[in-house]
Design a protein around this motif. Structure first.
Motif, short mmCIF file in Angstrom:
data_model
loop_
_atom_site.label_atom_id
_atom_site.label_comp_id
_atom_site.label_asym_id
_atom_site.label_seq_id
_atom_site.Cartn_x
_atom_site.Cartn_y
_atom_site.Cartn_z
N GLU A 1 5.53 23.58 -5.28
CA GLU A 1 5.17 22.97 -6.55
C GLU A 1 5.64 21.51 -6.60
N GLN A 2 6.86 21.25 -6.15
CA GLN A 2 7.37 19.88 -6.14
C GLN A 2 6.52 18.99 -5.25
N ASN A 3 6.10 19.53 -4.11
CA ASN A 3 5.26 18.77 -3.19
C ASN A 3 3.92 18.43 -3.83
N VAL A 4 3.32 19.40 -4.51
CA VAL A 4 2.02 19.18 -5.17
C VAL A 4 2.17 18.14 -6.28
N VAL A 5 3.23 18.22 -7.06
CA VAL A 5 3.45 17.24 -8.13
C VAL A 5 3.63 15.85 -7.55
N GLU A 6 4.39 15.73 -6.47
CA GLU A 6 4.61 14.43 -5.85
C GLU A 6 3.31 13.85 -5.30
N GLU B 1 12.01 30.25 -3.94
CA GLU B 1 12.42 28.92 -3.48
C GLU B 1 11.24 28.19 -2.83
N ASP B 2 10.47 28.90 -2.02
CA ASP B 2 9.31 28.29 -1.37
C ASP B 2 8.28 27.85 -2.41
N LEU B 3 8.11 28.64 -3.45
CA LEU B 3 7.16 28.29 -4.51
C LEU B 3 7.61 27.02 -5.23
N VAL B 4 8.90 26.90 -5.49
CA VAL B 4 9.42 25.69 -6.15
C VAL B 4 9.21 24.48 -5.26
N ARG B 5 9.50 24.60 -3.96
CA ARG B 5 9.29 23.48 -3.04
C ARG B 5 7.82 23.10 -2.96
N MET C 1 0.84 -1.19 0.00
CA MET C 1 0.00 0.00 0.00
C MET C 1 0.88 1.25 0.00
N ILE C 2 0.44 2.28 -0.58
CA ILE C 2 1.20 3.53 -0.69
C ILE C 2 0.99 4.34 0.57
N GLU C 3 2.11 4.87 1.11
CA GLU C 3 2.02 5.72 2.30
C GLU C 3 1.83 7.16 1.87
N PRO C 4 0.86 7.86 2.45
CA PRO C 4 0.64 9.25 2.07
C PRO C 4 1.75 10.15 2.60
N ILE C 5 2.01 11.21 1.87
CA ILE C 5 2.98 12.21 2.31
C ILE C 5 2.30 13.09 3.34
N PRO C 6 2.98 13.45 4.42
CA PRO C 6 2.36 14.34 5.39
C PRO C 6 2.02 15.68 4.75
N THR C 7 0.98 16.31 5.25
CA THR C 7 0.56 17.59 4.68
C THR C 7 1.64 18.64 4.87
N GLN C 8 1.72 19.55 3.94
CA GLN C 8 2.76 20.57 3.96
C GLN C 8 2.15 21.94 4.18
N THR C 9 1.28 22.04 5.18
CA THR C 9 0.68 23.35 5.43
C THR C 9 1.73 24.36 5.86
N GLY C 10 2.79 23.88 6.50
CA GLY C 10 3.87 24.78 6.91
C GLY C 10 4.54 25.41 5.71
N ALA C 11 4.79 24.62 4.66
CA ALA C 11 5.41 25.15 3.45
C ALA C 11 4.49 26.16 2.77
N ARG C 12 3.19 25.85 2.75
CA ARG C 12 2.24 26.77 2.13
C ARG C 12 2.16 28.06 2.92
N ASP C 13 2.12 27.93 4.25
CA ASP C 13 2.06 29.13 5.09
C ASP C 13 3.31 29.98 4.93
N GLN C 14 4.49 29.32 4.86
CA GLN C 14 5.74 30.06 4.67
C GLN C 14 5.75 30.77 3.33
N LEU C 15 5.26 30.10 2.29
CA LEU C 15 5.18 30.72 0.97
C LEU C 15 4.28 31.94 1.01
N MET C 16 3.11 31.80 1.64
CA MET C 16 2.19 32.94 1.72
C MET C 16 2.82 34.10 2.50
#
Length: 106
Positions: free
Chosen positions: A63-68, A57-61, A1-16
């Motif tokens: 985006e990578q998270n969303v793609v993954e 840099e935060d936007l790139v991170r 079974m595939i393990e989900p990636i933990p949510t990255q609300t911290g990255a989104r908040d930092q980007l905002m």
């Protein structure tokens, strides 16, 4: 079974936060740019460039998270459909009927 990636609300908040800082710095720079001396202007410019670089840099991170996450969701969907083809067809048909009924009501 595939393990989900933990949510990255911290990255989104930092980007905002970085984007808000970039906007704030740009507004301040535009308002006070004519009053700054050469040294103050260079310091303000350097601060603005650093903040803009961090936001990029935060936007790139982010985006990578969303793609993954999208790839993981697509793989999980593919596995489910492969393991349950008739259930998938039934679910697709049910969703189609509901959407058709909603469109017909208008």
């Amino acid at each position: 079974m595939i393990e989900p990636i933990p949510t990255q609300t911290g990255a989104r908040d930092q980007l905002m936060n970085d984007l808000k800082t970039v906007i704030s710095d740009a507004e301040s720079w535009l308002r006070n740019g004519g009053q700054l001396t050469g040294e103050e202007f260079q310091a303000a410019k350097a601060k603005f460039e650093r903040t803009l670089h961090n936001a990029k840099e935060d936007l790139v991170r982010f985006e990578q998270n969303v793609v993954e996450k999208t790839k993981i969701a697509a793989k999980a969907t593919d596995e489910y459909v492969t393991e349950n083809p008739w259930k998938s067809v039934g679910i697709g048909a049910a969703v189609g009927v509901v959407i058709g009924m909603l469109i017909a009501r208008k």
